[in-house]
Design a protein around this motif. Structure first.
Motif, mmCIF file in Angstrom:
data_model
loop_
_atom_site.group_PDB
_atom_site.id
_atom_site.type_symbol
_atom_site.label_atom_id
_atom_site.label_comp_id
_atom_site.label_asym_id
_atom_site.label_seq_id
_atom_site.Cartn_x
_atom_site.Cartn_y
_atom_site.Cartn_z
ATOM 1 N N LEU A 738 5.483 27.477 3.367
ATOM 2 C CA LEU A 738 5.064 28.296 2.231
ATOM 3 C C LEU A 738 5.834 29.604 2.161
ATOM 4 O O LEU A 738 6.114 30.126 1.080
ATOM 5 C CB LEU A 738 3.560 28.578 2.327
ATOM 6 C CG LEU A 738 2.650 27.361 2.102
ATOM 7 C CD1 LEU A 738 1.210 27.726 2.421
ATOM 8 C CD2 LEU A 738 2.754 26.868 0.664
ATOM 9 N N ILE A 741 9.024 28.936 0.463
ATOM 10 C CA ILE A 741 8.876 28.734 -0.985
ATOM 11 C C ILE A 741 8.717 30.059 -1.712
ATOM 12 O O ILE A 741 9.244 30.272 -2.792
ATOM 13 C CB ILE A 741 7.649 27.823 -1.271
ATOM 14 C CG1 ILE A 741 7.894 26.428 -0.699
ATOM 15 C CG2 ILE A 741 7.344 27.752 -2.762
ATOM 16 C CD1 ILE A 741 6.685 25.505 -0.791
ATOM 17 N N THR A 743 6.027 33.192 -3.280
ATOM 18 C CA THR A 743 4.850 33.167 -4.147
ATOM 19 C C THR A 743 5.293 32.798 -5.564
ATOM 20 O O THR A 743 5.752 33.636 -6.333
ATOM 21 C CB THR A 743 4.141 34.529 -4.158
ATOM 22 O OG1 THR A 743 3.844 34.886 -2.822
ATOM 23 C CG2 THR A 743 2.859 34.459 -4.965
ATOM 24 N N THR A 745 3.367 30.410 -7.728
ATOM 25 C CA THR A 745 2.213 30.264 -8.610
ATOM 26 C C THR A 745 0.970 30.828 -7.941
ATOM 27 O O THR A 745 0.945 31.106 -6.737
ATOM 28 C CB THR A 745 1.958 28.787 -8.944
ATOM 29 O OG1 THR A 745 1.622 28.104 -7.729
ATOM 30 C CG2 THR A 745 3.195 28.143 -9.559
ATOM 31 N N GLU A 747 -1.710 29.135 -7.464
ATOM 32 C CA GLU A 747 -2.226 28.121 -6.553
ATOM 33 C C GLU A 747 -1.565 28.243 -5.177
ATOM 34 O O GLU A 747 -2.236 28.100 -4.144
ATOM 35 C CB GLU A 747 -1.982 26.711 -7.135
ATOM 36 C CG GLU A 747 -2.875 26.339 -8.308
ATOM 37 C CD GLU A 747 -2.464 27.054 -9.594
ATOM 38 O OE1 GLU A 747 -1.337 27.603 -9.639
ATOM 39 O OE2 GLU A 747 -3.279 27.085 -10.546
ATOM 40 N N ILE A 748 -0.247 28.489 -5.168
ATOM 41 C CA ILE A 748 0.459 28.624 -3.892
ATOM 42 C C ILE A 748 -0.032 29.859 -3.146
ATOM 43 O O ILE A 748 -0.219 29.843 -1.919
ATOM 44 C CB ILE A 748 1.984 28.686 -4.118
ATOM 45 C CG1 ILE A 748 2.496 27.321 -4.587
ATOM 46 C CG2 ILE A 748 2.706 29.114 -2.831
ATOM 47 C CD1 ILE A 748 3.958 27.286 -4.910
ATOM 48 N N LYS A 752 -1.717 29.924 0.486
ATOM 49 C CA LYS A 752 -1.234 30.787 1.572
ATOM 50 C C LYS A 752 -2.399 31.524 2.230
ATOM 51 O O LYS A 752 -2.503 31.598 3.460
ATOM 52 C CB LYS A 752 -0.228 31.810 1.028
ATOM 53 C CG LYS A 752 1.191 31.309 0.901
ATOM 54 C CD LYS A 752 2.119 32.452 0.509
ATOM 55 C CE LYS A 752 3.565 32.007 0.485
ATOM 56 N NZ LYS A 752 4.489 33.129 0.176
#
Length: 833
Positions: A738, A741, A743, A745, A747-748, A752
């Motif tokens: 994560l 990736i 931040t 969205t 949802e992500i 996290k």
């Protein structure tokens, strides 16, 4: 002699492969493979660890295709999972293809094996720990309302608290909300289970700490509402609650601006009966309060360091100095740091002082020229004349031989001593004697200092006999003697139990040079510790607060309330008492006694229940053929026990017949006829008896070393720890993914947060399990030293279980000398010596 271990029996754990995490586990596993005809050298080439080998062996024993997990790259947990799938005939390949990790698959498989609908939680958004809580709920019943926590937004600990609330049939709607931390949930749930239901207003307004104090106060029947209204926080409330429960006048000495730690120091002081008003002020922090409290407990005058301008560590050095009887004024200035104070205090303690040379004194007027010349000559060679002993407390004068002593007189001798700064204890008579008849070579004592007289330490005068009251002992025949066990030190309310005599200062001395030799001041000793008494306003007289029994335990005095009953029958209500219960007669069948202190029964006990916060003594013996038993936090002793279940620390008797005993300490019989016959005896540290078993071969099990499958729990805890660490690794890998990736969205971002929270929870769980394992290791180490000691007879059929290893006696054996039964160093075989 060496006796091999037997096959595993029900409820008894022996080595069956990987049953420990010791350093020799790998060798044990390889040995088991060798017995099965495997080439262990080839196994070693694959570098399997002991846990992996254990799973391969278990697979072979289960007769499954081990080739499916015969891969050194697989962790032992992955091997275990595949093995269990093969054993249970559950195909989890579809879940692996969907991308579930090994720990998620583990929870799904356990659900399938339990026959529940795993589709409810077999979703990748649920972490393994969350799956576990959903699975446990579904296992309770098909219609269990998991809907209350079937949301991945809850962490696993929140889920657990909601599940436990549902199982306890409490209203979880007050706390089944994502924004309520699990600790707060726990308090709300436990309170509801005890009958205290918090309103929604209180749930929203107060944190877990305050709600917990309200819960504890509810159970203790204490009202904290006024303190909460005034704004006291959870830490403060905890100390107030404890003080109120102990009936201490805490209100007089606390204020809202005192932290909880400071209020605790006030409480400690009140518990010890000291004058807390000397430090119970918000101007002091808790560390300063602690130093003043410790000083008052040691009965010293704390006024010299009671200024709030002192740092706590400075206070400490002054306090210790006063306790050591030193003159702390030498270093008590605030200009000195605590380190400087410590150095100066240590120097004072060692007697290292700055030298004060003092005044040379007035010159002696000597008119005679011969005398003057002799004095000058003596001063030039003073080392030939003077010597000192006993730390300059004694001064000796020796007249050199072949010396012209014309002009020697009393004035010359006195002037010589004075010029050499000898001021104290000059013996004028001796000087006149030397002047009248000087004898060269003779050693004269011409001056002596004054010895310091040290002060006397404080001490207590006790107004009771420490020898009063009987304990357990042996008769001349070696049997258990508890005839005097109910002879107590009785006190009435207001009786003076002790009086303190304060220390004395002592008297300073000086050496022959007039230098002061400081007398050692007497030390004050701490106030008496214990319960049931108070100190009067004179601060030296200790009196009993109520009528009761006085006992001395670990140097502390305890006066406990006492209830004396002629007998106890089933027609009586359950006897509940905060103190010691003494029954002069019998306890009849069906009775029940629950006491926070000791329970002493002078007569016989039959089929009754005794629960004690202290020791239990049954002078007439106990028989429980139908039901009943004894549960004590202390020791249990009795003339005999028949059919009795006992749970205690140490257990002593002349005989145990068909008893079930669990002891954290020693189980011992007394006398040549001391017997353990039938039943089960479990002891952590050991068993001592004369005879074990019987001619009839009654089943008798004597188990020492581990109580209640401690070893089994230890292995389970280690497996849980390994599993938790594996789950932590998976979570940390997810967090790394994560982070790469970023931040992207909402949802992500939420995932996290969820992953970070789960990592924190898992780390906390790991710490708790490690602490639990450490405690178990301590118990196991004690058990490793356990042994059974038999002096007279061991009958056939007796089963010994030492640290989980079993040995059965095949032939009755009358002993010519005592026999010791223990386990060998590897805990594989029983050793009988």
């Amino acid at each position: 002699m060496i006796a091999k271990s037997m096959d595993t029996k029900p409820n008894i754990t022996t080595y069956a492969g990987l049953d420990s995490f010791d350093g020799d586990t790998l060798e044990k596993e390889l040995a088991l493979f060798k017995k099965r005809g495997f080439n262990t050298e080839k196994l070693k080439q694959f570098n399997y660890n002991a846990l992996q080998l254990s799973e391969i062996r278990k697979g072979l024993e289960d007769d499954v295709d081990v080739n499916k997990f015969l891969d050194p790259k697989l962790s032992w947990l992955e091997m275990e999972e595949i093995r269990l799938e093969l054993v249970q005939g559950i195909d989890m390949s579809s879940y692996r293809e969907q991308g579930f990790d090994s720990q998620q698959i583990y929870q799904i498989r356990k659900g399938i094996a339990s026959g529940i609908d795993v589709s409810v939680y077999a979703k990748k958004e649920f972490l393994p720990a969350q799956m576990k809580q959903i699975r446990r709920g579904l296992t309770v019943s098909e219609d269990f309302p998991i809907i209350f926590y079937l949301d991945p937004a809850f962490d696993s600990l929140q889920m657990r608290e909601i599940r436990k609330g549902l199982e306890a049939e409490v209203d979880v709607s007050t706390y089944a909300h994502v924004d309520i931390p699990f600790m707060k949930m726990r308090v709300i749930r436990e309170s509801a289970e005890d009958g205290l239901v918090f309103s929604e207003e209180k749930v929203k307004k107060y944190g877990a700490g305050i709600l917990n104090q309200l819960h504890l106060a509810f159970k203790e029947n204490i009202d904290l509402s006024g303190y909460i209204t005034n704004g006291f926080d959870a830490d403060q409330l905890e100390e107030i609650r404890i003080a109120l429960n102990e009936k201490l006048p805490i209100n007089k000495f606390i204020s809202l601006d005192m932290r909880g730690d400071a209020i605790r120091e006030v409480r400690y002081g009140l518990e010890h009966g000291i004058a807390v008003e000397q430090y119970a002020h918000a101007q002091y922090n808790w560390q300063q309060m602690q130093e003043m409290r410790l000083g008052l407990e040691h009965q010293i005058d704390v006024s010299s360091f009671s200024s709030p301008l002192y740092w706590a560590d400075q206070m400490k050095e002054i306090r210790i100095g006063l306790e050591e009887g030193l003159d702390t004024s030498v270093y008590s200035s605030m200009m000195y740091t605590a380190r400087d104070m410590r150095r100066m205090r240590q120097n004072l303690l060692l007697g290292v002082y700055d030298e004060d040379e003092g005044d040379d004194g007035l010159a002696m007027e000597i008119s005679d020229s011969k005398s003057q010349k002799l004095l000058v000559k003596m001063l030039d060679h003073k080392d030939d004349y003077l010597s000192f002993t006993h730390g300059k407390m004694l001064c000796w004068l020796t007249l050199p031989e072949n010396e012209n002593l014309k002009g020697l007189n009393e004035e010359v001798l006195y002037g010589f001593l004075f010029r050499n700064k000898i001021r104290t204890g000059i013996d004028q008579t001796m000087l006149r004697r030397i002047a009248a008849d000087p004898k060269p070579g003779e050693k004269y004592l011409v001056a002596a200092g004054v010895d310091a007289v040290d002060g006397q330490d404080g001490y207590y005068e006790y107004f009771f006999s420490g020898a009063a009251g009987g304990g357990i002992s042996e008769t001349e025949d070696g049997e258990l003697d508890i005839s005097r066990i109910d002879e107590f030190m009785m006190v009435n309310i207001g009786d003076v139990v002790a009086k303190y005599h304060r220390s004395t200062k002592g008297k300073d001395g000086c050496d022959v040079f007039g230098k002061v030799v400081v007398a050692k001041k007497g030390k004050e000793i701490p106030v008496l510790q214990g319960e049931g008494f108070m100190v009067l306003n004179d601060r030296v007289s200790y009196v009993a607060k109520y009528k009761g029994i006085l006992k001395i335990e670990d140097g502390k005095i305890f006066i406990r309330k006492m209830m004396i009953m002629p007998e106890v029958r089933i027609t009586d209500k359950i006897v509940r008492y905060e103190g010691t219960v003494i029954v002069k007669g019998d306890v009849f069948s069906g009775s029940e006694i629950r006491a926070t202190g000791d329970v002493i029964i002078s007569g016989h006990m039959e089929s009754s229940t005794i629960v004690s916060g202290g020791n239990v003594v049954v002078k007439g013996g106990a028989t429980c053929p139908v039901r009943g038993g004894i549960d004590a936090k202390g020791d249990v002793s009795g003339k005999f026990f028949e059919g009795v279940s006992i749970n205690a620390n140490n257990v002593y008797s002349n005989s145990f017949v068909n008893c079930n005993v669990v002891a954290k300490g020693l189980v011992k019989t007394y006398g040549n006829d001391g017997v353990i016959y039938g039943g089960t005896i479990k002891s952590l540290t050991g068993v001592e008896c004369a005879t074990v078993g019987s001619k009839g071969g009654a089943k008798t099990i004597v188990s020492v070393g581990f109580i209640d499958n401690v070893l089994s729990d230890y292995h389970i805890a280690n497996s849980d720890l390994a599993r938790d660490k594996e789950e932590l690794k998976i979570l940390e890998k997810e967090r790394e993914k994560l982070q790469d990736i970023g931040t992207v969205t909402r949802e992500i971002l939420q995932f996290k947060i969820k992953i970070n929270a789960a990592i924190g929870v898992k780390e906390k769980t790991i710490r708790e399990v490690e602490e639990k394992i450490a405690a178990m290791q301590d118990t196991i180490q004690k058990g490793n030293r356990a042994k059974v000691y038999i002096t007279h007879m061991a009958y056939n059929g007796v089963i010994f279980v030492i640290c989980g290893v079993i040995h059965k006696i095949e032939n009755s054996d009358k002993l010519m000398m005592p026999m010791t039964v223990k386990v060998d160093a590897k805990r594989e075989n029983i050793v009988i010596l």
